[in-house]
Write a protein that holds these residues in place. Sequence first.
Motif, PDB file in Angstrom:
ATOM      1  N   MET A   1       0.851  -1.091   0.202  1.00 37.48           N
ATOM      2  CA  MET A   1      -0.058   0.161  -0.012  1.00 37.48           C
ATOM      3  C   MET A   1       0.908   1.210   0.048  1.00 37.48           C
ATOM      4  SD  MET A   1      -3.258  -0.850   2.584  1.00 37.48           S
ATOM      5  CE  MET A   1      -3.125  -2.533   3.091  1.00 37.48           C
ATOM      6  N   THR A   2       0.258   2.338  -0.431  1.00 34.08           N
ATOM      7  CA  THR A   2       1.184   3.423  -0.570  1.00 34.08           C
ATOM      8  C   THR A   2       0.771   4.396   0.584  1.00 34.08           C
ATOM      9  OG1 THR A   2      -0.585   4.840  -1.398  1.00 34.08           O
ATOM     10  CG2 THR A   2       0.583   3.594  -3.119  1.00 34.08           C
ATOM     11  N   PHE A   3       1.989   5.445   0.479  1.00 33.98           N
ATOM     12  CA  PHE A   3       1.963   6.198   1.929  1.00 33.98           C
ATOM     13  C   PHE A   3       0.670   6.989   2.011  1.00 33.98           C
ATOM     14  CE2 PHE A   3       2.682  10.548   3.310  1.00 33.98           C
ATOM     15  CZ  PHE A   3       3.127  10.354   4.714  1.00 33.98           C
ATOM     16  N   VAL A   4      -0.019   7.177   0.841  1.00 32.24           N
ATOM     17  CA  VAL A   4      -1.167   7.985   0.924  1.00 32.24           C
ATOM     18  C   VAL A   4      -2.304   7.291   1.344  1.00 32.24           C
ATOM     19  CG1 VAL A   4      -2.959   9.192  -0.601  1.00 32.24           C
ATOM     20  CG2 VAL A   4      -0.193   9.495  -1.377  1.00 32.24           C
ATOM     21  N   HIS A   5      -2.216   5.922   1.051  1.00 31.88           N
ATOM     22  CA  HIS A   5      -3.068   5.018   1.836  1.00 31.88           C
ATOM     23  C   HIS A   5      -3.175   4.921   3.215  1.00 31.88           C
ATOM     24  CE1 HIS A   5      -6.088   1.697   1.903  1.00 31.88           C
ATOM     25  NE2 HIS A   5      -5.283   1.218   2.891  1.00 31.88           N
ATOM     26  N   TYR A   6      -1.888   4.805   3.641  1.00 28.63           N
ATOM     27  CA  TYR A   6      -1.684   4.911   5.140  1.00 28.63           C
ATOM     28  C   TYR A   6      -2.017   6.265   5.843  1.00 28.63           C
ATOM     29  CZ  TYR A   6       0.837   0.424   4.842  1.00 28.63           C
ATOM     30  OH  TYR A   6       0.976  -1.067   4.509  1.00 28.63           O
ATOM     31  N   ALA A   7      -1.799   7.301   5.189  1.00 33.24           N
ATOM     32  CA  ALA A   7      -1.836   8.494   5.720  1.00 33.24           C
ATOM     33  C   ALA A   7      -3.390   8.793   5.702  1.00 33.24           C
ATOM     34  CB  ALA A   7      -1.179   9.568   4.983  1.00 33.24           C
ATOM     35  N   THR A   8      -4.263   8.497   4.799  1.00 36.54           N
ATOM     36  CA  THR A   8      -5.575   8.859   4.789  1.00 36.54           C
ATOM     37  C   THR A   8      -6.367   7.729   5.748  1.00 36.54           C
ATOM     38  OG1 THR A   8      -5.525   8.962   2.527  1.00 36.54           O
ATOM     39  CG2 THR A   8      -7.691   8.633   3.323  1.00 36.54           C
ATOM     40  N   PHE A   9      -5.937   6.549   5.787  1.00 33.36           N
ATOM     41  CA  PHE A   9      -6.661   5.725   6.589  1.00 33.36           C
ATOM     42  C   PHE A   9      -6.423   6.038   8.184  1.00 33.36           C
ATOM     43  CE2 PHE A   9      -6.225   1.185   8.667  1.00 33.36           C
ATOM     44  CZ  PHE A   9      -7.756   1.300   8.799  1.00 33.36           C
ATOM     45  N   PHE A  10      -4.845   6.400   8.573  1.00 27.58           N
ATOM     46  CA  PHE A  10      -4.718   6.839   9.878  1.00 27.58           C
ATOM     47  C   PHE A  10      -5.481   8.356  10.298  1.00 27.58           C
ATOM     48  CE2 PHE A  10      -2.065   9.523  12.595  1.00 27.58           C
ATOM     49  CZ  PHE A  10      -1.972   8.804  13.741  1.00 27.58           C
ATOM     50  N   LEU A  11      -5.321   9.149   9.421  1.00 23.84           N
ATOM     51  CA  LEU A  11      -5.922  10.310   9.755  1.00 23.84           C
ATOM     52  C   LEU A  11      -7.245  10.334   9.925  1.00 23.84           C
ATOM     53  CD1 LEU A  11      -3.633  12.921   7.706  1.00 23.84           C
ATOM     54  CD2 LEU A  11      -3.735  12.649   9.938  1.00 23.84           C
ATOM     55  N   GLY A  12      -7.846   9.515   8.846  1.00 21.07           N
ATOM     56  CA  GLY A  12      -9.686   9.469   9.233  1.00 21.07           C
ATOM     57  C   GLY A  12     -10.038   8.948  10.497  1.00 21.07           C
ATOM     58  N   MET A  13      -9.119   7.805  10.973  1.00 18.91           N
ATOM     59  CA  MET A  13      -9.340   6.951  11.928  1.00 18.91           C
ATOM     60  C   MET A  13      -8.890   8.053  13.312  1.00 18.91           C
ATOM     61  SD  MET A  13     -11.153   4.447  11.641  1.00 18.91           S
ATOM     62  CE  MET A  13     -11.262   4.202  13.177  1.00 18.91           C
ATOM     63  N   LEU A  14      -7.888   8.862  13.149  1.00 23.82           N
ATOM     64  CA  LEU A  14      -7.524   9.816  14.309  1.00 23.82           C
ATOM     65  C   LEU A  14      -8.782  10.820  14.605  1.00 23.82           C
ATOM     66  CD1 LEU A  14      -5.115  10.727  16.216  1.00 23.82           C
ATOM     67  CD2 LEU A  14      -4.233  12.093  14.311  1.00 23.82           C
ATOM     68  N   ALA A  15      -9.185  11.381  13.440  1.00 21.28           N
ATOM     69  CA  ALA A  15     -10.179  12.220  13.677  1.00 21.28           C
ATOM     70  C   ALA A  15     -11.586  11.618  14.284  1.00 21.28           C
ATOM     71  CB  ALA A  15     -10.914  12.711  12.163  1.00 21.28           C
ATOM     72  N   ILE A  16     -11.972  10.437  13.973  1.00 18.96           N
ATOM     73  CA  ILE A  16     -12.846   9.705  14.562  1.00 18.96           C
ATOM     74  C   ILE A  16     -12.702   9.519  15.913  1.00 18.96           C
ATOM     75  CG2 ILE A  16     -14.334   7.541  14.498  1.00 18.96           C
ATOM     76  CD1 ILE A  16     -13.941   7.609  11.685  1.00 18.96           C
ATOM     77  N   ASN A 124     -13.141   2.251  -2.926  1.00 17.23           N
ATOM     78  CA  ASN A 124     -13.425   3.418  -3.774  1.00 17.23           C
ATOM     79  C   ASN A 124     -12.076   3.923  -4.254  1.00 17.23           C
ATOM     80  OD1 ASN A 124     -16.169   3.756  -3.435  1.00 17.23           O
ATOM     81  ND2 ASN A 124     -15.960   4.066  -1.259  1.00 17.23           N
ATOM     82  N   CYS A 125     -10.906   3.466  -3.903  1.00 16.43           N
ATOM     83  CA  CYS A 125      -9.660   4.088  -4.246  1.00 16.43           C
ATOM     84  C   CYS A 125      -9.170   3.098  -5.223  1.00 16.43           C
ATOM     85  CB  CYS A 125      -8.671   4.532  -3.418  1.00 16.43           C
ATOM     86  SG  CYS A 125      -9.307   5.892  -2.388  1.00 16.43           S
ATOM     87  N   TYR A 126      -9.234   1.896  -4.876  1.00 16.29           N
ATOM     88  CA  TYR A 126      -8.713   0.693  -5.921  1.00 16.29           C
ATOM     89  C   TYR A 126      -9.559  -0.225  -6.462  1.00 16.29           C
ATOM     90  CZ  TYR A 126      -4.743   2.179  -2.905  1.00 16.29           C
ATOM     91  OH  TYR A 126      -3.930   2.741  -2.171  1.00 16.29           O
ATOM     92  N   GLY A 127     -10.892   0.010  -6.153  1.00 18.63           N
ATOM     93  CA  GLY A 127     -11.934  -0.858  -7.118  1.00 18.63           C
ATOM     94  C   GLY A 127     -12.058  -2.115  -6.714  1.00 18.63           C
ATOM     95  N   THR A 128     -11.546  -2.325  -5.377  1.00 20.59           N
ATOM     96  CA  THR A 128     -11.848  -3.720  -4.995  1.00 20.59           C
ATOM     97  C   THR A 128     -11.663  -4.005  -3.136  1.00 20.59           C
ATOM     98  OG1 THR A 128     -10.830  -6.270  -4.676  1.00 20.59           O
ATOM     99  CG2 THR A 128      -9.341  -4.315  -5.188  1.00 20.59           C
ATOM    100  N   SER A 129     -12.203  -4.697  -2.783  1.00 18.84           N
ATOM    101  CA  SER A 129     -12.021  -4.836  -1.347  1.00 18.84           C
ATOM    102  C   SER A 129     -11.006  -6.049  -0.874  1.00 18.84           C
ATOM    103  CB  SER A 129     -13.553  -5.275  -0.501  1.00 18.84           C
ATOM    104  OG  SER A 129     -13.581  -6.489  -0.935  1.00 18.84           O
ATOM    105  N   LYS A 130     -10.540  -6.349  -1.928  1.00 22.80           N
ATOM    106  CA  LYS A 130      -9.137  -7.525  -1.768  1.00 22.80           C
ATOM    107  C   LYS A 130      -7.878  -6.608  -2.037  1.00 22.80           C
ATOM    108  CE  LYS A 130     -12.031 -10.968  -1.443  1.00 22.80           C
ATOM    109  NZ  LYS A 130     -12.358 -11.695  -0.320  1.00 22.80           N
ATOM    110  N   LYS A 131      -7.014  -6.999  -1.040  1.00 19.06           N
ATOM    111  CA  LYS A 131      -5.705  -6.576  -1.294  1.00 19.06           C
ATOM    112  C   LYS A 131      -4.991  -6.984  -2.004  1.00 19.06           C
ATOM    113  CE  LYS A 131      -2.912  -7.204   2.418  1.00 19.06           C
ATOM    114  NZ  LYS A 131      -2.481  -7.169   3.902  1.00 19.06           N
ATOM    115  N   ASP A 132      -5.056  -8.373  -2.407  1.00 19.86           N
ATOM    116  CA  ASP A 132      -4.263  -9.160  -3.186  1.00 19.86           C
ATOM    117  C   ASP A 132      -4.685  -8.627  -4.875  1.00 19.86           C
ATOM    118  OD1 ASP A 132      -3.627 -10.616  -1.199  1.00 19.86           O
ATOM    119  OD2 ASP A 132      -4.968 -12.317  -1.608  1.00 19.86           O
ATOM    120  N   VAL A 133      -5.534  -8.148  -5.141  1.00 19.39           N
ATOM    121  CA  VAL A 133      -6.219  -7.658  -6.370  1.00 19.39           C
ATOM    122  C   VAL A 133      -5.588  -6.465  -6.543  1.00 19.39           C
ATOM    123  CG1 VAL A 133      -8.019  -7.308  -7.954  1.00 19.39           C
ATOM    124  CG2 VAL A 133      -7.954  -9.470  -6.446  1.00 19.39           C
ATOM    125  N   ALA A 134      -5.706  -5.651  -5.649  1.00 16.21           N
ATOM    126  CA  ALA A 134      -5.361  -4.122  -5.444  1.00 16.21           C
ATOM    127  C   ALA A 134      -3.836  -3.929  -5.587  1.00 16.21           C
ATOM    128  CB  ALA A 134      -5.747  -3.368  -4.502  1.00 16.21           C
TER     129      ALA A 134
END
Length: 140
Positions: A1-16, A124-134
Amino acid sequence: MTFVHYATFFLGMLAITSTIMFLLLAYFHNNWFYTGWFASVTHDSVNATMIYVCIVTILLVWSVVKEFFIGAGIIIAGLRIVDILLIHYGILLVSITTSLVLFTLLQAGIFILSVMLQHFIMKNCYGTSKKDVAFPAKNY
């Protein structure tokens, strides 16, 4: 996964997570941190709460990204042990004895929200919920 993915995920959860913890602090006054870093008790508690929230968010996001769901249970149980130690040393004051149960339920809910956010980002970003495909393995 990319840095942008990790940052988006972390910051979204940090806000919640921070919103939930600060609502507990502001409306119910059921948990206060006393670290002695600031002259004002409110500044002390808000800063320590933010550090606590960051640590909780990092650990729960890590367990979701690594798909280590049993680890989330271990992390939440470990956080209760840390809370008990903080209470013992007078750093964390809770007004009601059910606060630790409330923390446990909230962190379990936050974990479920983080799983849902991870699936939302993947779909929504990768078109799949499977990490292997994305993120297919590279053939070198």
